[in-house]
Write an enzyme that holds these catalytic residues in place. Sequence first.
Site, PDB file in Angstrom:
ATOM      1  N   ASP A 150       4.068  -1.140  -8.534  1.00 36.30           N
ATOM      2  CA  ASP A 150       4.848  -0.555  -7.445  1.00 36.30           C
ATOM      3  C   ASP A 150       5.459  -1.697  -6.640  1.00 36.30           C
ATOM      4  O   ASP A 150       4.757  -2.383  -5.882  1.00 36.30           O
ATOM      5  CB  ASP A 150       3.951   0.303  -6.547  1.00 36.30           C
ATOM      6  CG  ASP A 150       3.522   1.605  -7.204  1.00 36.30           C
ATOM      7  OD1 ASP A 150       3.397   1.626  -8.452  1.00 36.30           O
ATOM      8  OD2 ASP A 150       3.286   2.592  -6.489  1.00 36.30           O
ATOM      9  N   LYS A 213      10.311   5.627  -5.393  1.00 35.19           N
ATOM     10  CA  LYS A 213       9.217   6.036  -4.509  1.00 35.19           C
ATOM     11  C   LYS A 213       9.700   5.947  -3.069  1.00 35.19           C
ATOM     12  O   LYS A 213      10.403   5.009  -2.697  1.00 35.19           O
ATOM     13  CB  LYS A 213       8.021   5.114  -4.765  1.00 35.19           C
ATOM     14  CG  LYS A 213       6.825   5.280  -3.853  1.00 35.19           C
ATOM     15  CD  LYS A 213       5.726   4.302  -4.272  1.00 35.19           C
ATOM     16  CE  LYS A 213       4.582   4.251  -3.280  1.00 35.19           C
ATOM     17  NZ  LYS A 213       3.539   3.273  -3.673  1.00 35.19           N
ATOM     18  N   LYS A 249       8.197   9.642  -6.695  1.00 36.34           N
ATOM     19  CA  LYS A 249       6.886   9.546  -6.044  1.00 36.34           C
ATOM     20  C   LYS A 249       7.032   9.564  -4.530  1.00 36.34           C
ATOM     21  O   LYS A 249       7.475   8.578  -3.946  1.00 36.34           O
ATOM     22  CB  LYS A 249       6.159   8.268  -6.489  1.00 36.34           C
ATOM     23  CG  LYS A 249       4.788   8.071  -5.820  1.00 36.34           C
ATOM     24  CD  LYS A 249       4.111   6.799  -6.323  1.00 36.34           C
ATOM     25  CE  LYS A 249       2.830   6.505  -5.549  1.00 36.34           C
ATOM     26  NZ  LYS A 249       2.140   5.283  -6.036  1.00 36.34           N
TER      27      LYS A 249
END
Length: 313
Positions: A150, A213, A249
């Site tokens: 991430d 995300k 996400k």
Amino acid sequence: MRRNEGCALDLDWLSHLRVNRNASDRRAASLVARRSVKKEYQAAWLVQAIRCIDLTTLGGDDTPGRVERLCRKAQRPLRADIAAALGIGPVQVGAVCVYHEMIAPALRSLGDSGIPVAAVSTGFPAGLASLETKLREVQLSVAAGAHEIDIVITRQHVLTGNWQALYDEMQAYRQACGAAHVKAILATGDLQTLENVARASWTCMMAGADFIKTSTGKEAVNATLPVALTMTRAIREYAGRTGFQVGFKPAGGVSSAKAAIQYLTLMKEELGVEWMQPHLFRIGASSLLTDIERQLEHFVTGHYSAAHRHAMP
């Protein structure tokens, strides 16, 4: 799953992107106001939400013991008696998300469970280290065994409209990740406008991000439905133009079962049933799991239990 290979940066496309804020707010409000799924359908959706959780611990006081406890919960996120009453088999979360130093304890604890380890990287959460340092951090996490990375983008590239710099940065992260999937954290609470969110989403996808995300969870404003709507519609259009499916996400502040169902509803209505699966949808959370367990116990028994009756992640 076929990964997003990216495409050339289209600055003309980015310059023409527009987002109607009022319309986005009305659409998001409709997801909150409408009747939710009920009874056994709600229970099924909540079990699916568990499968899509990136169970996360990102505290400065993390220890191997805490990570081991988190991983045990990741492997058995639902109490056995509740699962038996629901008539379902074993359930696991989508991934465990930790800092680089906790990758090794997570891998040991998860063993051959099949649950991937995701590591936050690139100077998380601010992302203000040098590019060389951030790339090395990615490489070290991949070498340590992380299956997913991430990354956090450099927000100033968005705020100054330097889309080429953001594209180049994202491409470098994708290359450094190798076979590991890369999730691009946009830190949408820092991006000021939904048009910036849309352009950042497109730029990261064009550069090869496997997921986009919303947040690090450390910003003043994290995941919101209007932002999620903007990002999922960018994903839908990108898939239509390129044929590549990019995951989504939401992270930060998604702590209730009701919120999880709202995001699942958004995925179903904007992207379709396939995007409700863990390979294309994750929720970055920790306390969310406790509320889902409480709701499922209520479905089974008709009574709400105290949170302390459910093992904390």
